[in-house]
Design an enzyme around this catalytic site. Structure first.
Site, PDB file in Angstrom:
ATOM      1  N   GLU A   1       0.848  -1.199   0.000  1.00  0.00           N
ATOM      2  CA  GLU A   1       0.000   0.000   0.000  1.00  0.00           C
ATOM      3  C   GLU A   1       0.881   1.245   0.000  1.00  0.00           C
ATOM      4  O   GLU A   1       1.857   1.327   0.745  1.00  0.00           O
ATOM      5  CB  GLU A   1      -0.893  -0.013   1.248  1.00  0.00           C
ATOM      6  CG  GLU A   1      -1.786   1.216   1.315  1.00  0.00           C
ATOM      7  CD  GLU A   1      -2.816   1.135   2.432  1.00  0.00           C
ATOM      8  OE1 GLU A   1      -3.568   0.141   2.483  1.00  0.00           O
ATOM      9  OE2 GLU A   1      -2.832   2.053   3.271  1.00  0.00           O
TER      10      GLU A   1
ATOM     11  N   HIS B   1     -14.099  -2.448  14.462  1.00  0.00           N
ATOM     12  CA  HIS B   1     -13.949  -1.042  14.083  1.00  0.00           C
ATOM     13  C   HIS B   1     -14.179  -0.195  15.330  1.00  0.00           C
ATOM     14  O   HIS B   1     -15.043  -0.508  16.157  1.00  0.00           O
ATOM     15  CB  HIS B   1     -14.970  -0.708  12.986  1.00  0.00           C
ATOM     16  CG  HIS B   1     -14.847   0.693  12.466  1.00  0.00           C
ATOM     17  ND1 HIS B   1     -15.747   1.679  12.770  1.00  0.00           N
ATOM     18  CD2 HIS B   1     -13.916   1.271  11.665  1.00  0.00           C
ATOM     19  CE1 HIS B   1     -15.383   2.801  12.167  1.00  0.00           C
ATOM     20  NE2 HIS B   1     -14.283   2.582  11.495  1.00  0.00           N
TER      21      HIS B   1
HETATM   22  P1  FAD Z   1     -17.963   0.436   7.055  1.00  0.00           P
HETATM   23  O1  FAD Z   1     -17.781  -0.960   6.613  1.00  0.00           O
HETATM   24  O2  FAD Z   1     -19.108   1.199   6.484  1.00  0.00           O
HETATM   25  O3  FAD Z   1     -18.081   0.420   8.653  1.00  0.00           O
HETATM   26  C1  FAD Z   1     -17.996   1.630   9.381  1.00  0.00           C
HETATM   27  C2  FAD Z   1     -18.704   1.472  10.731  1.00  0.00           C
HETATM   28  O4  FAD Z   1     -20.107   1.391  10.520  1.00  0.00           O
HETATM   29  C3  FAD Z   1     -18.316   0.191  11.485  1.00  0.00           C
HETATM   30  O5  FAD Z   1     -18.258   0.505  12.848  1.00  0.00           O
HETATM   31  C4  FAD Z   1     -19.463  -0.767  11.192  1.00  0.00           C
HETATM   32  O6  FAD Z   1     -19.638  -1.741  12.211  1.00  0.00           O
HETATM   33  C5  FAD Z   1     -20.631   0.234  11.149  1.00  0.00           C
HETATM   34  N1  FAD Z   1     -21.777  -0.219  10.355  1.00  0.00           N
HETATM   35  C6  FAD Z   1     -21.765  -0.788   9.140  1.00  0.00           C
HETATM   36  N2  FAD Z   1     -23.018  -1.055   8.741  1.00  0.00           N
HETATM   37  C7  FAD Z   1     -23.844  -0.644   9.725  1.00  0.00           C
HETATM   38  C8  FAD Z   1     -25.257  -0.629   9.918  1.00  0.00           C
HETATM   39  N3  FAD Z   1     -26.089  -1.127   9.000  1.00  0.00           N
HETATM   40  N4  FAD Z   1     -25.756  -0.108  11.081  1.00  0.00           N
HETATM   41  C9  FAD Z   1     -24.931   0.416  12.028  1.00  0.00           C
HETATM   42  N5  FAD Z   1     -23.595   0.422  11.888  1.00  0.00           N
HETATM   43  C10 FAD Z   1     -23.049  -0.087  10.767  1.00  0.00           C
HETATM   44  N6  FAD Z   1      -9.628   5.674   4.844  1.00  0.00           N
HETATM   45  C11 FAD Z   1      -9.445   6.656   3.915  1.00  0.00           C
HETATM   46  O7  FAD Z   1      -9.936   7.786   4.095  1.00  0.00           O
HETATM   47  N7  FAD Z   1      -8.727   6.412   2.777  1.00  0.00           N
HETATM   48  C12 FAD Z   1      -8.173   5.192   2.497  1.00  0.00           C
HETATM   49  O8  FAD Z   1      -7.554   5.020   1.467  1.00  0.00           O
HETATM   50  C13 FAD Z   1      -8.349   4.148   3.454  1.00  0.00           C
HETATM   51  N8  FAD Z   1      -7.831   2.897   3.241  1.00  0.00           N
HETATM   52  C14 FAD Z   1      -8.057   1.901   4.150  1.00  0.00           C
HETATM   53  C15 FAD Z   1      -7.557   0.619   3.893  1.00  0.00           C
HETATM   54  C16 FAD Z   1      -7.759  -0.412   4.796  1.00  0.00           C
HETATM   55  C17 FAD Z   1      -7.225  -1.795   4.488  1.00  0.00           C
HETATM   56  C18 FAD Z   1      -8.471  -0.170   6.001  1.00  0.00           C
HETATM   57  C19 FAD Z   1      -8.679  -1.271   7.009  1.00  0.00           C
HETATM   58  C20 FAD Z   1      -8.976   1.102   6.271  1.00  0.00           C
HETATM   59  C21 FAD Z   1      -8.795   2.141   5.349  1.00  0.00           C
HETATM   60  N9  FAD Z   1      -9.290   3.431   5.570  1.00  0.00           N
HETATM   61  C22 FAD Z   1      -9.100   4.432   4.644  1.00  0.00           C
HETATM   62  C23 FAD Z   1      -9.985   3.755   6.840  1.00  0.00           C
HETATM   63  C24 FAD Z   1     -11.509   3.576   6.737  1.00  0.00           C
HETATM   64  O9  FAD Z   1     -12.051   4.515   5.831  1.00  0.00           O
HETATM   65  C25 FAD Z   1     -12.066   3.772   8.149  1.00  0.00           C
HETATM   66  O10 FAD Z   1     -11.676   2.720   8.986  1.00  0.00           O
HETATM   67  C26 FAD Z   1     -13.570   4.023   8.233  1.00  0.00           C
HETATM   68  O11 FAD Z   1     -13.847   4.534   9.548  1.00  0.00           O
HETATM   69  C27 FAD Z   1     -14.441   2.790   8.049  1.00  0.00           C
HETATM   70  O12 FAD Z   1     -14.456   2.394   6.756  1.00  0.00           O
HETATM   71  P2  FAD Z   1     -15.175   1.010   6.322  1.00  0.00           P
HETATM   72  O13 FAD Z   1     -15.141   0.963   4.848  1.00  0.00           O
HETATM   73  O14 FAD Z   1     -14.621  -0.116   7.074  1.00  0.00           O
HETATM   74  O15 FAD Z   1     -16.676   1.319   6.827  1.00  0.00           O
END
Ligand code: FAD
Length: 296
Positions: free
Chosen positions: A17, A149
């Site tokens: 990455e 998370h």
């Molecule tokens: P989600 O999967 O949407 O989850 C977010 C939160 O919402 C979680 O607590 C989950 O339990 C909760 N949730 C999901 N669905 C529901 C529901 N129906 N009801 C209630 N709660 C729910 N960030 C950046 O800005 N740029 C990047 O390039 C970037 N790269 C990353 C790469 C990796 C490998 C990882 C692990 C993280 C990265 N991040 C990046 C950080 C990421 O954007 C954050 O961790 C963000 O807070 C959560 O993203 P997610 O896609 O996991 O969210």
């Protein structure tokens, strides 16, 4: 090549990455880093997407460069919190036009000001995944969290949300960094019980200094095992020794994960090819044995 096809043909994958240069720096400043990383023959290189979409254009540009110069699979990160559905559609169009077919679909972190702006914005990564999947032309990765998370109350709930996300059409997952492999193995068992059968790549960060670790633990809430804390305390004032120990720790973690049978290792390179090379050199033979490939 699509990462999901690579995962069918070869395991473990090794990926890196990188993040785009800061706003005031020309995009070309990252090209030497990519050149050095490409020498290590990764299966793909992922390019992060700045918080709030701040590197929107450079992420696409760098991913496109990786594809055209090296014919190497790029994985473009994409977050949805601060973009409208129409803006996302535009980014998908430019990724398609650049031949970038792998997307890591993420929600992104909440900026200071309020973010959810109404029905034209998404709340969760699964909504973004649904939009991307409709086009049926991208391979989709998503994030997962072995220690849950930070915003979610329990690991069980987070896993239920992960299952919903995967069911929208996720092809592979990449974990948030962790320092205790046993936590990952327990997470994998619980994910299996919920029929989350998607390949998982373990995100590994070589820790190189004390500041970095303080920032990371507050951002992610990850656990620091005792043996890791001992290293931090012992070499706190000897940066070179701490760096060496941090790299050795990452190598040990990776060797254990490879022996366990992990689908892939995703190295958070922090744009440091020299450190990444030291890790890759230490697992060269193991990598060759596992993949049946000669790796230089
Ligand atoms: P989600 O999967 O949407 O989850 C977010 C939160 O919402 C979680 O607590 C989950 O339990 C909760 N949730 C999901 N669905 C529901 C529901 N129906 N009801 C209630 N709660 C729910 N960030 C950046 O800005 N740029 C990047 O390039 C970037 N790269 C990353 C790469 C990796 C490998 C990882 C692990 C993280 C990265 N991040 C990046 C950080 C990421 O954007 C954050 O961790 C963000 O807070 C959560 O993203 P997610 O896609 O996991 O969210």
């Amino acid at each position: 090549m699509l990462i999901k096809d690579k995962l069918k043909n070869k395991k473990p994958l090794i990926s890196f990455e990188i993040f785009p240069p800061k706003k005031d720096y020309p995009v070309e400043t990252i090209y030497n880093t990519i050149d050095a990383l490409n020498d290590m023959k990764p299966d793909f290189i992922s390019v992060t997407y700045g918080a709030g979409g701040s590197t929107k254009d450079t992420t696409v540009e760098i991913a496109s460069f990786i594809k055209s110069k090296y014919n190497l699979s790029p994985l473009a990160h994409l977050t949805c919190l601060t973009s409208t559905k129409e803006e996302i559609e535009e980014i998908l169009e430019s990724l398609k036009a650049s031949g970038v077919k792998n997307i890591l679909a993420l929600r992104g972190d909440h900026p200071q000001e309020s973010t959810y702006k109404g029905p034209n914005h998404y709340k969760y990564a699964k909504d973004l995944i649904r939009q991307i999947r409709k086009r049926d032309e991208f391979c989709i990765g998503a994030a997962c969290y072995p220690e849950k998370h930070l915003e979610c109350k329990s690991l069980y709930k987070d896993l239920v949300h992960l299952k919903e996300k995967v069911d929208e059409g996720v092809d592979f997952l990449i974990t948030q960094l962790f320092f205790d492999n046993e936590i990952f193995y327990r997470f994998k068992e619980r994910a299996d019980k919920l029929n989350i059968n998607t390949p998982i790549l373990a995100g590994i960060l070589p820790v190189l200094n004390r500041n970095q670790i303080e920032k990371i633990t507050s951002l992610t809430g990850c656990t620091l095992p005792k043996k890791f804390i001992r290293i931090l305390e012992k070499y706190e004032h000897q940066p070179e020794a701490l760096k060496e120990a941090g790299i050795a720790y990452a190598i040990e973690q990776i060797i254990d994960l490879l022996s366990w049978g992990i689908d892939g290792i995703h190295v958070y390179t922090m744009n440091r090819p020299k450190t990444t090379r030291r890790i890759l050199e230490s697992i060269r033979t193991i990598r060759g044995v596992l993949t049946n490939e000669k790796v230089s």
